[in-house]
Scaffold this motif. Structure first.
Motif, PDB file in Angstrom:
ATOM      1  N   LEU A 370     -10.422 -23.701   7.612  1.00 21.94           N
ATOM      2  CA  LEU A 370      -9.018 -23.472   7.196  1.00 21.94           C
ATOM      3  C   LEU A 370      -7.997 -23.300   8.513  1.00 21.94           C
ATOM      4  N   GLU A 375      -1.886 -22.294   9.267  1.00 24.73           N
ATOM      5  CA  GLU A 375      -2.378 -23.315   8.255  1.00 24.73           C
ATOM      6  C   GLU A 375      -2.218 -23.031   6.860  1.00 24.73           C
ATOM      7  N   ARG A 378       1.176 -22.330   5.632  1.00 22.26           N
ATOM      8  CA  ARG A 378       1.716 -23.557   5.424  1.00 22.26           C
ATOM      9  C   ARG A 378       1.347 -24.473   4.044  1.00 22.26           C
ATOM     10  N   LYS A 379       0.080 -24.237   3.844  1.00 24.04           N
ATOM     11  CA  LYS A 379      -0.288 -25.141   2.635  1.00 24.04           C
ATOM     12  C   LYS A 379      -0.255 -24.090   1.349  1.00 24.04           C
ATOM     13  N   ASP A 380      -0.088 -22.722   1.635  1.00 25.09           N
ATOM     14  CA  ASP A 380      -0.142 -21.803   0.431  1.00 25.09           C
ATOM     15  C   ASP A 380      -1.349 -21.894  -0.186  1.00 25.09           C
ATOM     16  N   ILE A 381      -2.239 -21.559   0.494  1.00 26.21           N
ATOM     17  CA  ILE A 381      -3.760 -21.417   0.166  1.00 26.21           C
ATOM     18  C   ILE A 381      -4.182 -20.173  -0.303  1.00 26.21           C
ATOM     19  N   ASP A 385      -7.585 -20.639  -6.001  1.00 25.16           N
ATOM     20  CA  ASP A 385      -7.016 -21.987  -6.046  1.00 25.16           C
ATOM     21  C   ASP A 385      -8.142 -23.268  -6.243  1.00 25.16           C
ATOM     22  N   VAL A 387      -8.619 -26.615  -5.152  1.00 25.85           N
ATOM     23  CA  VAL A 387      -8.252 -27.462  -3.727  1.00 25.85           C
ATOM     24  C   VAL A 387      -8.693 -28.889  -3.739  1.00 25.85           C
ATOM     25  N   GLN A 398     -12.299 -30.192   5.382  1.00 26.97           N
ATOM     26  CA  GLN A 398     -11.091 -29.336   5.640  1.00 26.97           C
ATOM     27  C   GLN A 398     -10.381 -29.389   4.274  1.00 26.97           C
ATOM     28  N   VAL A 400      -7.184 -30.186   2.156  1.00 29.99           N
ATOM     29  CA  VAL A 400      -5.819 -30.958   2.499  1.00 29.99           C
ATOM     30  C   VAL A 400      -4.792 -30.387   1.636  1.00 29.99           C
ATOM     31  N   SER A 401      -5.088 -29.834   0.415  1.00 27.84           N
ATOM     32  CA  SER A 401      -3.825 -29.399  -0.245  1.00 27.84           C
ATOM     33  C   SER A 401      -4.282 -28.369  -1.338  1.00 27.84           C
ATOM     34  N   VAL A 402      -3.440 -27.933  -2.128  1.00 27.32           N
ATOM     35  CA  VAL A 402      -3.597 -27.026  -3.572  1.00 27.32           C
ATOM     36  C   VAL A 402      -3.073 -27.820  -4.564  1.00 27.32           C
TER      37      VAL A 402
END
Length: 694
Positions: A370, A375, A378-381, A385, A387, A398, A400-402
């Motif tokens: 992560l 980071e 920024r990605k609101d992890i 979640d 993902v 890694q 990438v997004s949620v």
């Protein structure tokens, strides 16, 4: 003397048979290690065969008792580091990767800038990037004499006997060949052969291989060549190492020579007239990838002109003239169960995602990086979640997004700790950085362990048998507290032999591996210390500049003083600079670090760095370039100097040997004149280089 029973097999009870099979498995495994790894058998062939026959007879009467480690399920010994090391005449370096058209375009632009080309087209050879094991084959007078794995790029493992079992490795080269030549290629396993091997593994009750690459590597690294001979391995030849005479003017012509000599060259390789054709070839290979009989993960592009390759040379561990254009990253979705913090050897706190296992590109992934606190924000992890997970080539997976529309109501934002989870010290974020670092230093057990793991890693001391798990166990038990303790382990051989999972042979192997590493190059030694920002390239740069351990140590201690000449000299080395010079100074300002270095130096032989070129006028000289160079770029001029054994710095001092003055030279040229330092024009420099090269 055998410890197994002598009663007839027919008279054994099931319980007695189970006990004896366990003893036979252990005894035969010990004899296998002595024979295959040590070349020192302790029983005669007849005695060994008798043990195998008794094992087989008991298993035939009690088939339900066949053990997973039964001698009947294996041939020879497991590959646990019994190969001799072989030094490559020319290093087998790695390739830089690109993943998008714009990255490839930048790679091409860097070549043009280095060679001071304008918009001239660049001719390439494109070769599918096989996912296998790189090897180097040495031929003398046309006969195959030696073969080695890539290893760390400088030295690999001698697998000559295993390579001789492969039909695709020519024993002799057809037609004229140089008196000496190193030929590089990739050993791989086709998809069909991989499936057949795994079917055989499962039928024998053995663990299947995870993928064709692992299968190829495991097959080639068998200590018993008959195991390798029983597995279908293939080879594509594609590169050259050392050669006693020129072979071809272009890489494409070299591939044709390889085919004429009897090698298999990938028939999909193509000569490409420019970047447009290269991009089209990339798209074509991506479309054909799934239907190919072997795995590829991209395309390797090499400048075709070997003369340009020589001018471009290498930077760090990669050539400037080649790149691997990897296929788009493979993705999958899964659930983030938790986030843990790992503390690295420099104290960096790195968040690691703990995931519900998911298959990404043939690899089962449970963890992903992560990166840092910013980071995650920024990605609101959040924990819980769903993902999107990405894995590109060999890059660490890694997130990438949620997938926001799948976020549960129970998903929790992650609060980044500001206390080290290992030692409890404060974790601070230095100005201008994104990483929090533990302030515990060497008192932090995590940093100590990670530094020790780094110390024995392949590019550092490369000690067989001291992997991450062993380091952590030995550190936890007090056997290793610092790097010097590693070289005291031979004194504890008998104690180690009694540890669970070890034994006399394993302990003896470890002692031998440690003793073999009491002599080490200065570059490896510097890298092994784990100084922040000192990777392999910078370690080699420091070794090349300071030559020997004593000189390096003295100058680093002198550089501790801000404003000192030694600090200035260190910061002026091209590739080091003031920021890295400060890291080195801070490291040497800590008395415990200096004490560790001195303790190690008293136990080791640290070899001086050899000049890149021997005996020439420029060998060992300090060179500065100033002004605008009109017939070459500054990077090419620097590369020329270093290839001839010179050291390039950015500032002129009384230690400077030569200043090359280009157009519109300013203060550096004036200072050279004031100090009486030798100067020459760009034309004179070129003439000197030509003279040195011949």
């Amino acid at each position: 003397m055998s410890t197994t029973g002598t009663r007839s097999v027919e008279a054994l009870t099931e319980a007695e048979a189970a006990t004896e099979l366990a003893a036979l498995a252990a005894e035969i495994a010990g004899h296998d290690r002595a024979y295959y790894e040590q070349d020192a058998p302790v029983v005669s062939d007849a005695e060994y065969d008798a043990l195998r026959r008794r094992n087989d007879a008991i298993e035939a009467r009690f088939p339900q008792l066949v053990r997973p480690d039964s001698p009947s399920l294996r041939v020879g010994a497991a590959p646990v580091g019994g190969f001799a090391k072989l030094r490559h005449r020319v290093p087998m370096l790695s390739l830089d990767n690109v993943f998008a058209p714009e990255d490839f375009a930048e790679f091409c632009d860097r070549i043009r800038r280095f060679l001071t080309l304008k918009d001239d087209p660049l001719a390439f050879v494109g070769e599918p990037k096989i996912d296998g094991l790189s090897i180097s084959l040495t031929y003398e007078n046309g006969r195959f004499v030696q073969g080695a794995t890539r290893g760390d790029g400088t030295e690999g493992e001698d697998v000559t006997a295993n390579l001789r079992t492969m039909k695709s490795v020519p024993r002799t080269l057809h037609g004229h060949a140089p008196a000496l030549i190193e030929i590089r290629g990739e050993v791989f396993m086709t998809k069909a052969d991989f499936l057949a091997l795994n079917a055989a593994q499962e039928a024998a009750g053995q663990k299947p291989f995870a993928n064709p690459r692992n299968a190829a590597a495991g097959s080639l690294r068998q200590l018993d060549p008959t195991v390798t001979a029983g597995r279908r391995l293939s080879l594509f030849a594609y590169a050259m190492g050392d050669a006693s005479e020129p072979v071809a003017p272009t890489h494409w012509a070299y591939l044709q020579r390889l085919k004429a000599w009897g090698f298999t060259v990938n028939p999909l390789s193509q000569h490409l007239a420019g970047e447009t054709e290269a991009a089209a070839f990339e798209a074509e290979m991506g479309a054909r990838r799934a239907a190919l009989p072997y795995d590829i993960d991209g395309v390797v592009y090499k400048i075709d002109d070997l003369g340009l390759q020589r001018r471009l040379g290498f930077v760090g561990r990669a050539p400037r003239w080649a790149v691997a254009w990897k296929f788009p990253a493979e993705q999958a979705t899964t659930v983030l169960d938790d986030i843990d913090i790992q503390v690295g050897r420099t104290g960096a706190l790195t968040p690691v995602a703990r995931l519900q296992p998911v298959n990404v590109g043939g690899v089962l992934v449970r963890n992903a990086t992560l990166h840092n606190e910013d980071e995650i924000a920024r990605k609101d992890i959040r924990i819980g979640d769903t993902v999107v997970l990405q894995r590109a080539g060999d890059v660490i997976p890694q997130i990438v997004s949620v997938v926001l529309d799948k976020r549960p109501a129970t998903a929790k934002p992650y609060v980044f700790p500001h206390i080290c989870p290992v030692c409890g010290s404060l974790a601070v974020r230095p100005p201008g950085e994104v990483v929090l670092r533990c302030t515990g230093g060497l008192t932090c057990a995590a940093q100590t362990e990670e530094r020790l793991i780094h110390f024995v890693s392949r590019p550092a001391f490369d000690i067989e048998g001291l992997g991450e798990k062993t380091i952590r166990e030995f550190h936890a038990d007090g056997l290793i507290k610092g790097p010097a303790d590693i070289f005291r382990l031979p004194a504890h051989e008998s104690e180690i032999a009694q540890r669970e999972g070890w034994g006399e042979l394993s302990a003896r192997n470890l002692t031998r591996a440690i003793e073999q590493r009491r002599t080490i190059s200065l570059a490896r030694f510097i890298y092994a210390l784990g100084i922040r920002r000192i990777g392999e390239a910078n370690a080699k740069l420091l070794a090349r500049n300071y030559r020997g351990f004593a000189g390096w140590r003295a100058q680093m201690l002198a550089a501790v003083a801000i404003g000192s000449e030694a600090r200035s000299d260190l910061g002026s080395i091209v590739g080091i600079g003031p920021a890295i010079a400060e890291e080195l100074a801070e490291f040497f300002a800590e008395p415990r670090n200096v004490a560790t270095i001195d303790e190690l130096a008293g136990m080791l032989t640290i070899e001086d760095a050899a000049p890149e070129a021997g005996g020439g006028e420029l060998a060992g000289k300090i060179v500065v370039f100033t002004g605008t160079l009109e017939t070459m770029s500054r990077p090419e001029a620097k590369a020329m100097a270093e290839k001839l054994g010179a050291r390039v710095t950015d500032s002129v001092s009384k230690k400077t040997d030569l200043v090359v003055v280009g157009a519109d030279a300013g203060s550096k040229a004036r200072k050279a004149a004031e100090l009486g330092v030798r100067t020459m024009t760009e034309a004179e420099w070129r003439a000197l280089v030509v003279k040195e090269q011949h």
